[in-house]
Scaffold this active site. Structure first.
Site, PDB file in Angstrom:
ATOM      1  N   TYR A  35      27.813  46.775  41.594  1.00 40.81           N
ATOM      2  CA  TYR A  35      28.572  47.418  42.669  1.00 40.81           C
ATOM      3  C   TYR A  35      29.001  48.833  42.261  1.00 40.81           C
ATOM      4  O   TYR A  35      28.963  49.751  43.066  1.00 40.81           O
ATOM      5  CB  TYR A  35      29.793  46.570  43.013  1.00 40.81           C
ATOM      6  CG  TYR A  35      30.788  47.254  43.915  1.00 40.81           C
ATOM      7  CD1 TYR A  35      30.526  47.424  45.274  1.00 40.81           C
ATOM      8  CD2 TYR A  35      31.985  47.747  43.408  1.00 40.81           C
ATOM      9  CE1 TYR A  35      31.439  48.070  46.106  1.00 40.81           C
ATOM     10  CE2 TYR A  35      32.901  48.386  44.228  1.00 40.81           C
ATOM     11  CZ  TYR A  35      32.624  48.548  45.578  1.00 40.81           C
ATOM     12  OH  TYR A  35      33.526  49.187  46.386  1.00 40.81           O
ATOM     13  N   GLU A  36      29.403  48.991  40.997  1.00 38.68           N
ATOM     14  CA  GLU A  36      29.860  50.288  40.499  1.00 38.68           C
ATOM     15  C   GLU A  36      28.710  51.180  40.041  1.00 38.68           C
ATOM     16  O   GLU A  36      28.937  52.251  39.490  1.00 38.68           O
ATOM     17  CB  GLU A  36      30.857  50.079  39.344  1.00 38.68           C
ATOM     18  CG  GLU A  36      32.149  49.434  39.797  1.00 38.68           C
ATOM     19  CD  GLU A  36      33.146  49.203  38.671  1.00 38.68           C
ATOM     20  OE1 GLU A  36      32.733  49.164  37.480  1.00 38.68           O
ATOM     21  OE2 GLU A  36      34.332  49.058  38.980  1.00 38.68           O
ATOM     22  N   GLU A  92      41.384  44.928  33.151  1.00 38.11           N
ATOM     23  CA  GLU A  92      40.101  45.578  32.888  1.00 38.11           C
ATOM     24  C   GLU A  92      39.195  45.511  34.114  1.00 38.11           C
ATOM     25  O   GLU A  92      38.596  46.508  34.494  1.00 38.11           O
ATOM     26  CB  GLU A  92      39.413  44.928  31.682  1.00 38.11           C
ATOM     27  CG  GLU A  92      38.053  45.488  31.352  1.00 38.11           C
ATOM     28  CD  GLU A  92      38.086  46.939  30.902  1.00 38.11           C
ATOM     29  OE1 GLU A  92      37.045  47.614  31.027  1.00 38.11           O
ATOM     30  OE2 GLU A  92      39.122  47.417  30.402  1.00 38.11           O
ATOM     31  N   TYR A  95      37.357  41.517  40.569  1.00 36.98           N
ATOM     32  CA  TYR A  95      36.180  41.494  41.422  1.00 36.98           C
ATOM     33  C   TYR A  95      36.240  40.308  42.376  1.00 36.98           C
ATOM     34  O   TYR A  95      36.548  39.193  41.969  1.00 36.98           O
ATOM     35  CB  TYR A  95      34.912  41.402  40.563  1.00 36.98           C
ATOM     36  CG  TYR A  95      33.639  41.268  41.349  1.00 36.98           C
ATOM     37  CD1 TYR A  95      33.085  42.369  42.000  1.00 36.98           C
ATOM     38  CD2 TYR A  95      32.980  40.048  41.438  1.00 36.98           C
ATOM     39  CE1 TYR A  95      31.907  42.252  42.726  1.00 36.98           C
ATOM     40  CE2 TYR A  95      31.801  39.924  42.153  1.00 36.98           C
ATOM     41  CZ  TYR A  95      31.274  41.025  42.796  1.00 36.98           C
ATOM     42  OH  TYR A  95      30.109  40.906  43.517  1.00 36.98           O
ATOM     43  N   GLY A 102      38.273  41.133  52.193  1.00 38.27           N
ATOM     44  CA  GLY A 102      39.009  41.294  53.442  1.00 38.27           C
ATOM     45  C   GLY A 102      39.861  40.090  53.819  1.00 38.27           C
ATOM     46  O   GLY A 102      40.522  40.098  54.848  1.00 38.27           O
ATOM     47  N   GLY A 104      42.193  38.831  51.652  1.00 39.95           N
ATOM     48  CA  GLY A 104      43.417  38.853  50.863  1.00 39.95           C
ATOM     49  C   GLY A 104      43.287  38.196  49.498  1.00 39.95           C
ATOM     50  O   GLY A 104      44.280  38.021  48.794  1.00 39.95           O
ATOM     51  N   GLY A 106      41.702  39.335  46.742  1.00 41.56           N
ATOM     52  CA  GLY A 106      41.967  40.301  45.674  1.00 41.56           C
ATOM     53  C   GLY A 106      43.456  40.514  45.485  1.00 41.56           C
ATOM     54  O   GLY A 106      43.942  40.604  44.356  1.00 41.56           O
ATOM     55  N   ASN A 133      35.962  55.187  44.542  1.00 40.72           N
ATOM     56  CA  ASN A 133      36.189  53.873  45.154  1.00 40.72           C
ATOM     57  C   ASN A 133      37.397  53.930  46.095  1.00 40.72           C
ATOM     58  O   ASN A 133      38.465  53.384  45.813  1.00 40.72           O
ATOM     59  CB  ASN A 133      36.370  52.815  44.064  1.00 40.72           C
ATOM     60  CG  ASN A 133      36.265  51.415  44.597  1.00 40.72           C
ATOM     61  OD1 ASN A 133      36.384  51.173  45.792  1.00 40.72           O
ATOM     62  ND2 ASN A 133      36.049  50.479  43.692  1.00 40.72           N
ATOM     63  N   TYR A 140      45.112  49.513  46.468  1.00 41.52           N
ATOM     64  CA  TYR A 140      46.109  49.558  45.393  1.00 41.52           C
ATOM     65  C   TYR A 140      47.374  50.291  45.828  1.00 41.52           C
ATOM     66  O   TYR A 140      48.487  49.853  45.538  1.00 41.52           O
ATOM     67  CB  TYR A 140      45.526  50.228  44.146  1.00 41.52           C
ATOM     68  CG  TYR A 140      44.378  49.475  43.516  1.00 41.52           C
ATOM     69  CD1 TYR A 140      44.369  48.083  43.456  1.00 41.52           C
ATOM     70  CD2 TYR A 140      43.289  50.150  42.977  1.00 41.52           C
ATOM     71  CE1 TYR A 140      43.310  47.392  42.883  1.00 41.52           C
ATOM     72  CE2 TYR A 140      42.230  49.468  42.391  1.00 41.52           C
ATOM     73  CZ  TYR A 140      42.249  48.099  42.349  1.00 41.52           C
ATOM     74  OH  TYR A 140      41.216  47.422  41.773  1.00 41.52           O
TER      75      TYR A 140
END
Length: 169
Positions: A35-36, A92, A95, A102, A104, A106, A133, A140
């Site tokens: 993804y990154e 660290e 994911y 979407g 909730g 995370g 990102n 955040y």
């Protein structure tokens, strides 16, 4: 944290990883790296993770399960603030699989880390986020996180780290 931490989201629970989760953790790491756009940098193996997480205990992992299926993880460890005079938690990686975003989940993982930090009397919870990102940055900030814009991250690795280690000789 008990064996499972029930959350406000039905059918979503959080637990600490065990040795049997080793392959799953590596899979999550690779999914996140992909993804990154950093998959080419992943050199971790199941053996390396087992040694680091379950033998040396250099970091910990919590796993998020939705309907008893793993859908995300957070890998964290303690660091220390000399100014606070106590340990902090450093996140660290966090994911959630794309198809589960979407909902909730995370936020629940981050909240669980907050609970762990409070239970362990940590002074704060820190992490890095890639500048591009924007969805994560927005997420955040919505949770009350503040960017540390006045700090620059430095890293010594590979040959430079080896050379640095030899400066004592």
């Amino acid at each position: 944290m008990d064996k499972y931490l029930e959350t406000k989201i039905p059918n979503f629970k959080i637990r600490f990883a065990t040795e049997k989760d080793n392959k799953l953790i590596l899979d999550f790491i690779k999914e996140l790296a992909d993804y990154e756009k950093l998959l080419h940098e992943v050199v971790a193996t199941e053996e390396i993770l087992h040694e680091s997480l379950f033998v040396r205990k250099q970091a910990e992992v919590i796993i998020g399960e939705y309907n008893n299926e793993p859908v995300g993880f957070a890998l964290f460890f303690h660091n220390f603030s000399t100014f606070l005079g106590r340990a902090n938690l450093y996140l660290e990686d966090l994911y959630i699989r794309p198809e589960m975003r979407g909902l909730g989940l995370g936020k629940c993982l981050l909240s669980a880390l907050g609970r762990i930090a409070v239970e362990r009397n940590c002074g704060r919870l820190d992490w890095w986020c890639l500048d591009w990102n924007e969805s994560s940055i927005k997420f955040y900030k919505k949770m009350g996180a503040i960017p540390m814009d006045e700090w620059t991250v430095y890293r010594v690795q590979g040959e430079a780290l080896k050379n640095l280690s030899e400066e004592l000789n």
